[in-house]
Write a protein that holds these residues in place. Structure first.
Motif, short mmCIF file in Angstrom:
data_model
loop_
_atom_site.label_atom_id
_atom_site.label_comp_id
_atom_site.label_asym_id
_atom_site.label_seq_id
_atom_site.Cartn_x
_atom_site.Cartn_y
_atom_site.Cartn_z
N CYS A 119 0.85 -1.20 0.00
CA CYS A 119 0.00 0.00 0.00
C CYS A 119 0.89 1.25 0.00
O CYS A 119 0.71 2.15 0.81
CB CYS A 119 -0.94 -0.01 1.19
SG CYS A 119 -2.04 -1.43 1.21
N THR A 120 1.80 1.32 -0.94
CA THR A 120 2.86 2.33 -0.94
C THR A 120 2.37 3.75 -1.23
O THR A 120 3.03 4.72 -0.88
CB THR A 120 3.97 1.91 -1.93
OG1 THR A 120 5.12 2.71 -1.73
CG2 THR A 120 3.53 2.04 -3.39
N GLY A 121 1.20 3.89 -1.87
CA GLY A 121 0.66 5.24 -2.14
C GLY A 121 1.64 6.05 -2.97
O GLY A 121 2.08 5.64 -4.05
N ASP A 142 0.92 -1.10 -4.86
CA ASP A 142 -0.35 -0.37 -4.66
C ASP A 142 -1.29 -0.76 -5.81
O ASP A 142 -0.83 -1.15 -6.89
CB ASP A 142 -0.13 1.15 -4.65
CG ASP A 142 -1.21 1.87 -3.85
OD1 ASP A 142 -0.94 2.29 -2.71
OD2 ASP A 142 -2.34 2.01 -4.38
N ASP A 143 -2.60 -0.63 -5.58
CA ASP A 143 -3.55 -1.00 -6.64
C ASP A 143 -4.21 0.23 -7.28
O ASP A 143 -5.10 0.08 -8.09
CB ASP A 143 -4.62 -1.96 -6.10
CG ASP A 143 -5.56 -1.29 -5.10
OD1 ASP A 143 -5.26 -0.17 -4.64
OD2 ASP A 143 -6.61 -1.89 -4.79
N ALA A 165 -0.77 -3.85 -8.01
CA ALA A 165 -1.50 -5.09 -7.67
C ALA A 165 -2.40 -4.85 -6.47
O ALA A 165 -2.09 -4.04 -5.60
CB ALA A 165 -0.51 -6.21 -7.35
N ASP A 166 -3.51 -5.60 -6.47
CA ASP A 166 -4.41 -5.62 -5.31
C ASP A 166 -3.83 -6.65 -4.34
O ASP A 166 -3.67 -7.83 -4.70
CB ASP A 166 -5.80 -6.03 -5.80
CG ASP A 166 -6.81 -6.14 -4.67
OD1 ASP A 166 -6.41 -6.11 -3.49
OD2 ASP A 166 -8.01 -6.26 -4.98
N ILE A 167 -3.54 -6.23 -3.11
CA ILE A 167 -2.88 -7.18 -2.20
C ILE A 167 -3.84 -8.26 -1.69
O ILE A 167 -3.42 -9.18 -0.99
CB ILE A 167 -2.15 -6.47 -1.04
CG1 ILE A 167 -3.13 -5.78 -0.08
CG2 ILE A 167 -1.10 -5.50 -1.56
CD1 ILE A 167 -2.47 -5.44 1.26
N ASN A 186 1.48 0.96 5.53
CA ASN A 186 0.49 1.89 6.08
C ASN A 186 -0.74 1.75 5.19
O ASN A 186 -0.92 2.49 4.24
CB ASN A 186 1.01 3.33 6.05
CG ASN A 186 -0.07 4.31 6.48
OD1 ASN A 186 -1.03 3.93 7.14
ND2 ASN A 186 0.06 5.57 6.08
N HIS A 207 -10.59 5.18 -0.86
CA HIS A 207 -9.96 3.86 -0.98
C HIS A 207 -8.66 3.78 -0.17
O HIS A 207 -8.24 2.69 0.24
CB HIS A 207 -9.68 3.63 -2.47
CG HIS A 207 -8.97 2.37 -2.79
ND1 HIS A 207 -9.52 1.13 -2.58
CD2 HIS A 207 -7.71 2.14 -3.28
CE1 HIS A 207 -8.65 0.20 -2.95
NE2 HIS A 207 -7.55 0.79 -3.36
N ALA A 208 -8.04 4.94 0.06
CA ALA A 208 -6.77 4.97 0.80
C ALA A 208 -7.00 5.07 2.30
O ALA A 208 -6.07 4.86 3.08
CB ALA A 208 -5.92 6.16 0.34
C1 LIG Z 1 -3.25 5.15 3.80
S1 LIG Z 1 -2.69 5.12 2.15
C2 LIG Z 1 -0.96 5.01 2.52
C3 LIG Z 1 -0.03 5.38 1.45
C4 LIG Z 1 1.44 5.38 1.91
N1 LIG Z 1 1.83 4.09 2.43
C5 LIG Z 1 1.68 6.46 2.94
O1 LIG Z 1 1.99 6.15 4.09
O2 LIG Z 1 1.56 7.63 2.58
C6 LIG Z 1 -3.13 3.48 1.67
C7 LIG Z 1 -2.79 3.07 0.24
O3 LIG Z 1 -3.24 1.71 0.07
C8 LIG Z 1 -3.70 1.52 -1.26
N2 LIG Z 1 -4.58 0.35 -1.23
C9 LIG Z 1 -5.81 0.24 -0.67
N3 LIG Z 1 -6.29 -1.00 -0.82
C10 LIG Z 1 -5.32 -1.71 -1.48
C11 LIG Z 1 -5.23 -3.05 -1.93
N4 LIG Z 1 -6.23 -3.95 -1.71
N5 LIG Z 1 -4.12 -3.44 -2.60
C12 LIG Z 1 -3.11 -2.56 -2.83
N6 LIG Z 1 -3.15 -1.26 -2.41
C13 LIG Z 1 -4.24 -0.85 -1.74
C14 LIG Z 1 -4.37 2.84 -1.59
O4 LIG Z 1 -4.42 3.02 -2.99
C15 LIG Z 1 -3.44 3.85 -0.87
O5 LIG Z 1 -2.47 4.34 -1.77
#
Ligand SMILES: C[S@@+](CC[C@H](N)C(=O)[O-])C[C@H]1O[C@@H](n2cnc3c(N)ncnc32)[C@H](O)[C@@H]1O
Length: 282
Positions: A119-121, A142-143, A165-167, A186, A207-208
């Motif tokens: 979930c690297t954002g 990240d997805d 990818a969707d985790i 995160n 979604h984040a």
């Molecule tokens: C809270 S944000 C955190 C971003 C980054 N890690 C940070 O600390 O700024 C969560 C991230 O998870 C991603 N995300 C949400 N569900 C996901 C999934 N099922 N698979 C992959 N990424 C996902 C979102 O797109 C978002 O970028």
């Protein structure tokens, strides 16, 4: 220069009236952004800014008073040792996550460690860790295409690899099984029915932010993948809502795969992330 100081004073008063806690900081950051200088150097500007500056400044201050995030107006945010590009469509990295980053950079890892940021954002944790570990293999997942767009810009010229990818995907990246030294994440973790501030509600991608009814849906995928990907002795750190520390500890310990499970606070002293070590016998 008097007029710049005056403009900043007026902007700070306007933002304070709009209920923005960090009004003066924001007024100065916006002025620094538009003049292309550091906030601390505003008083030393050699030339007074022209009319164009004052017009643009009025516009961004008005936007800020409507709660457009400061980081969307400046296009950037500092996170640990790095500056990241951010904007609409990507989560703005928060200071809370810097506590997890501090933990991660102090872990004793092999020089050529494999590190995964789930979930690297914007790439925040991956980019900051790459700065500290030049010989590591660092993978950000990240997805969201919008988030990955920012992550691509933020990782340009670094050795971070990005994967879209969707985790939740079953059997994701089997080549990483028992190969990874550190998993950090995160993920979205705010319980769906929680009340969030106006800026989060309007400007962070939902979604984040939201992680299912109890905020644990994506955290569960992080823990499942860490259980598979970490080598014995590998480490996990996952951020959570300040109401779900016990649930996160329970989830990790319930797998039977981890030991040394520790609930940690953020820099403001709130429960914020849990760390664990993959059992040698797993
Ligand atoms: C809270 S944000 C955190 C971003 C980054 N890690 C940070 O600390 O700024 C969560 C991230 O998870 C991603 N995300 C949400 N569900 C996901 C999934 N099922 N698979 C992959 N990424 C996902 C979102 O797109 C978002 O970028």
């Amino acid at each position: 220069m008097t007029s710049l100081r005056h403009a900043i004073d007026s902007a700070a008063a306007l933002l304070a009236e709009a209920g923005i806690d960090s009004a003066r900081w924001d007024a100065e950051q916006l002025a620094a952004h538009l003049t292309g200088t550091d906030r601390g150097l505003l008083a030393l500007l050699d030339n007074a800014p022209g009319q164009e500056f004052f017009e643009q400044y009025r516009e961004v201050v008005a936007a800020r008073s409507r709660r457009v995030p400061l980081q969307h107006l400046t296009g950037a945010v500092s996170f640990g040792p790095v500056e990241l590009r951010v904007g609409p469509g990507v989560f703005i990295p928060r200071p809370e996550t810097e506590a997890l980053l501090e933990w991660a950079i102090t872990q004793p890892l092999p020089q050529r460690a494999v590190i995964v940021d789930l979930c690297t954002g914007s790439g925040a944790l991956a980019v900051a860790l790459a700065r500290h570990r030049p010989a590591a293999r660092i993978i950000g997942v990240d997805d969201s295409e919008a988030a990955l767009d920012y992550a691509r810009r933020n990782t340009e010229g670094s050795h971070v690899e990005l994967i879209g990818a969707d985790i939740a995907t079953p059997a994701l990246l089997p080549e990483l099984d028992r190969q990874v030294d550190l998993v950090v994440a995160n993920p979205p973790y705010v319980p769906d029915n929680a009340t969030v501030g106006a800026e989060v509600a309007q400007y962070d991608p939902q979604h984040a932010v939201f992680g299912g009814p109890d905020g644990m849906v994506v955290i569960a995928h992080v823990v499942r993948l860490a259980g598979r990907w970490l080598r014995p002795g590998g480490r996990l750190a996952v951020e959570h809502d300040d109401t779900t520390s016990a649930l996160t500890v329970e989830l990790i310990s319930g797998t039977g795969l981890f030991e040394n499970i520790v609930a940690c606070n953020d820099l403001a002293g709130r429960p914020r992330f849990v760390t664990a070590t993959k059992r040698e016998t797993s």
